[in-house]
Design an enzyme around this catalytic site. Structure first.
Site, PDB file in Angstrom:
ATOM      1  N   GLY A  24       0.827  -1.214   0.000  1.00 13.00           N
ATOM      2  CA  GLY A  24       0.000   0.000   0.000  1.00 13.00           C
ATOM      3  C   GLY A  24       0.855   1.255   0.000  1.00 13.00           C
ATOM      4  N   ARG A  52      -4.071 -10.913  -3.220  1.00  9.57           N
ATOM      5  CA  ARG A  52      -3.962 -10.164  -4.480  1.00  9.57           C
ATOM      6  C   ARG A  52      -2.500  -9.864  -4.821  1.00  9.57           C
ATOM      7  NH1 ARG A  52      -8.431  -7.745  -1.911  1.00  9.57           N
ATOM      8  NH2 ARG A  52      -7.053  -6.409  -0.702  1.00  9.57           N
ATOM      9  N   SER A  53      -1.660  -9.809  -3.792  1.00  7.59           N
ATOM     10  CA  SER A  53      -0.258  -9.415  -4.013  1.00  7.59           C
ATOM     11  C   SER A  53       0.688 -10.595  -4.145  1.00  7.59           C
ATOM     12  CB  SER A  53       0.206  -8.519  -2.862  1.00  7.59           C
ATOM     13  OG  SER A  53      -0.529  -7.337  -2.875  1.00  7.59           O
ATOM     14  N   CYS A 140      -3.808  10.815  11.005  1.00  2.20           N
ATOM     15  CA  CYS A 140      -2.826  11.735  10.408  1.00  2.20           C
ATOM     16  C   CYS A 140      -3.080  13.208  10.761  1.00  2.20           C
ATOM     17  CB  CYS A 140      -2.794  11.554   8.899  1.00  2.20           C
ATOM     18  SG  CYS A 140      -4.418  11.414   8.149  1.00  2.20           S
ATOM     19  N   SER A 170      -4.139  11.231  -0.852  1.00  5.55           N
ATOM     20  CA  SER A 170      -3.356  10.052  -0.465  1.00  5.55           C
ATOM     21  C   SER A 170      -3.758   9.532   0.913  1.00  5.55           C
ATOM     22  CB  SER A 170      -1.862  10.364  -0.484  1.00  5.55           C
ATOM     23  OG  SER A 170      -1.600  11.500   0.318  1.00  5.55           O
ATOM     24  N   GLY A 171      -4.440  10.354   1.696  1.00  2.00           N
ATOM     25  CA  GLY A 171      -4.954   9.898   2.993  1.00  2.00           C
ATOM     26  C   GLY A 171      -5.974   8.782   2.826  1.00  2.00           C
ATOM     27  N   LYS A 219     -12.444  11.407  15.161  1.00  2.00           N
ATOM     28  CA  LYS A 219     -11.071  10.973  15.500  1.00  2.00           C
ATOM     29  C   LYS A 219     -10.292  12.148  16.075  1.00  2.00           C
ATOM     30  CE  LYS A 219     -10.795   7.413  11.910  1.00  2.00           C
ATOM     31  NZ  LYS A 219     -10.278   7.091  10.566  1.00  2.00           N
ATOM     32  N   ARG A 240     -11.639  17.151   2.287  1.00  2.00           N
ATOM     33  CA  ARG A 240     -10.724  16.556   1.303  1.00  2.00           C
ATOM     34  C   ARG A 240     -10.519  17.557   0.171  1.00  2.00           C
ATOM     35  NH1 ARG A 240      -7.918  12.276   2.663  1.00  2.00           N
ATOM     36  NH2 ARG A 240      -9.744  11.011   3.115  1.00  2.00           N
ATOM     37  N   HIS A 247      -1.230  17.294   4.255  1.00  2.00           N
ATOM     38  CA  HIS A 247      -2.436  17.841   4.881  1.00  2.00           C
ATOM     39  C   HIS A 247      -2.124  19.235   5.438  1.00  2.00           C
ATOM     40  CE1 HIS A 247      -4.229  14.033   4.403  1.00  2.00           C
ATOM     41  NE2 HIS A 247      -4.377  13.645   5.649  1.00  2.00           N
ATOM     42  N   ASN A 316       1.300  13.831   5.117  1.00  2.00           N
ATOM     43  CA  ASN A 316       0.402  12.879   5.788  1.00  2.00           C
ATOM     44  C   ASN A 316       0.886  11.435   5.681  1.00  2.00           C
ATOM     45  OD1 ASN A 316      -0.406  13.526   2.947  1.00  2.00           O
ATOM     46  ND2 ASN A 316      -1.764  11.760   3.254  1.00  2.00           N
TER      47      ASN A 316
HETATM   48  P1  A2P Z   1      -3.010  -5.660  -1.356  1.00  2.00           P
HETATM   49  O1  A2P Z   1      -2.133  -4.761  -2.188  1.00  2.00           O
HETATM   50  O2  A2P Z   1      -2.616  -7.113  -1.484  1.00  2.00           O
HETATM   51  O3  A2P Z   1      -4.464  -5.422  -1.548  1.00  2.00           O
HETATM   52  P2  A2P Z   1      -3.758   1.284   0.428  1.00  2.00           P
HETATM   53  O4  A2P Z   1      -4.230   1.929   1.693  1.00  2.00           O
HETATM   54  O5  A2P Z   1      -2.711   2.074  -0.294  1.00  2.00           O
HETATM   55  O6  A2P Z   1      -4.895   0.908  -0.473  1.00  2.00           O
HETATM   56  O7  A2P Z   1      -3.060  -0.091   0.884  1.00  2.00           O
HETATM   57  C1  A2P Z   1      -3.704  -1.068   1.676  1.00  2.00           C
HETATM   58  C2  A2P Z   1      -2.727  -2.173   2.026  1.00  2.00           C
HETATM   59  O8  A2P Z   1      -3.425  -3.122   2.860  1.00  2.00           O
HETATM   60  C3  A2P Z   1      -2.234  -2.955   0.816  1.00  2.00           C
HETATM   61  O9  A2P Z   1      -0.911  -3.389   1.038  1.00  2.00           O
HETATM   62  C4  A2P Z   1      -3.183  -4.156   0.801  1.00  2.00           C
HETATM   63  O10 A2P Z   1      -2.667  -5.312   0.174  1.00  2.00           O
HETATM   64  C5  A2P Z   1      -3.337  -4.424   2.285  1.00  2.00           C
HETATM   65  N1  A2P Z   1      -4.549  -5.196   2.551  1.00  2.00           N
HETATM   66  C6  A2P Z   1      -5.819  -4.851   2.283  1.00  2.00           C
HETATM   67  N2  A2P Z   1      -6.677  -5.852   2.635  1.00  2.00           N
HETATM   68  C7  A2P Z   1      -5.912  -6.846   3.133  1.00  2.00           C
HETATM   69  C8  A2P Z   1      -6.179  -8.135   3.679  1.00  2.00           C
HETATM   70  N3  A2P Z   1      -7.416  -8.623   3.784  1.00  2.00           N
HETATM   71  N4  A2P Z   1      -5.139  -8.902   4.115  1.00  2.00           N
HETATM   72  C9  A2P Z   1      -3.875  -8.420   4.011  1.00  2.00           C
HETATM   73  N5  A2P Z   1      -3.542  -7.212   3.513  1.00  2.00           N
HETATM   74  C10 A2P Z   1      -4.541  -6.427   3.083  1.00  2.00           C
END
Ligand code: A2P
Length: 337
Positions: A24, A52-53, A140, A170-171, A219, A240, A247, A316
């Site tokens: 992420g 997914r990764s 943040c 980006s937040g 928050k 936003r 920010h 942020n």
């Molecule tokens: P992935 O890239 O495999 O979806 P961002 O806030 O930039 O969208 O990033 C969110 C991060 O949290 C990413 O690395 C994403 O991985 C990870 N993530 C989201 N859902 C899950 C999950 N269920 N298990 C593990 N990691 C997750």
């Protein structure tokens, strides 16, 4: 080698650090900040994300490291820095703690739990050492605001804080940046995290509304009280804006006393992590990739000698998220260095 360090957990060297959400926006920043601040430690990094990764790689100190889906099991590590949202934190953070790791979590899942310290290292470092396995990284907008408020509270007392935020896309993670860029090209992004168009627009809603206030505003109200250990009243409007990173906050503080502006400068200039501009102002572009908060346009109201206003900006993704989390880790292994 086992080293006795601050906190209850003796920490092995080399450090083993899991990054949950490593693919992420914030996860990648965490890797960057760890490289900058902990390269001497040469830590072993375990990048985790979702299925997914699978097959993806991240880079750390010149090495390519394979990302592992978190479903495949909880590794043995000293620290786990989470930046994957509240659901992932609630499911997996306790499993890391069971295995003896200290978790530093960027989500809001545990922030208000009385057993979980909510830490900004320049503001309340002592809290970090009271952890029972989990430490929360604050929101943040709250982080950059409390770095500015803390010295004022200690020196002059604070009654009330009025704040309007101007928060970067980006937040909202990678999807926030994609939404802005797609809309700029004339397209529509189906997975936009925003309730309406953000390109050439401003949106006075971040999160969901309850009792008239958005999640982000709640928050700021609640986390500020917990971090500052004060019942200071916070009146936020969070907004936003179509900025990618950084920010900004227009803050007016009602102090309990009426110091001179020069006393205020003296106090603010001693605050760690805060840069004070006596002339001009700083914008989001000026703080990109910086680890400090900048306060400018500091002035007293001509109508109320206790009403102090300022313009406060920070990156942020760094001070508002990645840097703060890594600083907490640095505190626990022995000093901000
Ligand atoms: P992935 O890239 O495999 O979806 P961002 O806030 O930039 O969208 O990033 C969110 C991060 O949290 C990413 O690395 C994403 O991985 C990870 N993530 C989201 N859902 C899950 C999950 N269920 N298990 C593990 N990691 C997750």
């Amino acid at each position: 080698m086992a080293l006795g360090v601050a906190g209850s957990n003796p920490v092995r060297r080399p450090l083993k650090i899991a990054i949950v959400g490593a693919t992420g926006l914030v996860g990648r920043k965490i890797l960057e900040v760890l490289e900058e601040r902990l390269w001497k430690e040469n830590p072993e990094i375990i990048p985790l994300a979702s299925k997914r990764s699978e097959g993806k790689f991240v880079e750390f100190l010149g090495k390519k490291i394979e990302v592992i889906p978190i479903e495949y099991g909880i590794p043995n590590v000293d620290f786990a820095i989470f930046s994957a949202g509240s659901d992932v934190a609630r499911t997996y953070a306790p499993l890391f703690v069971e295995k003896g790791a200290v978790v530093i979590d960027n989500s809001s899942a545990f922030r208000l739990d009385p057993n979980v310290p909510l830490v900004v290292p320049e503001v309340n470092p002592e809290e970090a050492f009271k952890h029972r396995g989990i430490i929360s990284n604050p929101n943040c907008s709250t982080i950059q605001m409390v770095v500015f408020l803390k010295p004022l509270l200690s020196a002059f007392g604070i009654e009330e804080v009025f704040v309007a935020t101007y928060q970067a896309v980006s937040g909202a993670g990678m999807r926030g940046i994609i939404a802005l860029n797609e809309e700029e090209k004339g397209g529509i992004f189906d997975e936009t995290p925003f309730p309406t168009r953000i390109y050439r627009n401003v949106i006075p809603q971040i999160g969901e509304f309850s009792e008239g206030y958005s999640t982000e505003e709640w928050k700021m109200i609640r986390e500020t009280k917990k971090i500052l250990k004060s019942d200071v009243k916070v009146y936020p409007t969070t907004v936003r804006v179509p900025v990618e990173i950084g920010h900004s906050e227009a803050i007016t503080v009602i102090l309990r006393s009426s110091p001179s502006l020069s006393d205020v400068y003296d106090v603010l200039e001693k605050q760690e992590g805060l840069k004070v501009l006596r002339d001009g102002f700083a914008t989001p572009v000026d703080v990109e990739d910086k680890d400090f908060v900048v306060a400018s346009r500091i002035r007293f109201s001509p109508e109320n000698p206790r009403a102090l206003s300022a313009w406060v900006v920070a990156d942020n993704l760094r001070k508002g998220a990645a840097t703060n989390a890594v600083q907490i880790l640095q505190l626990l292994i022995g000093g901000l260095g």
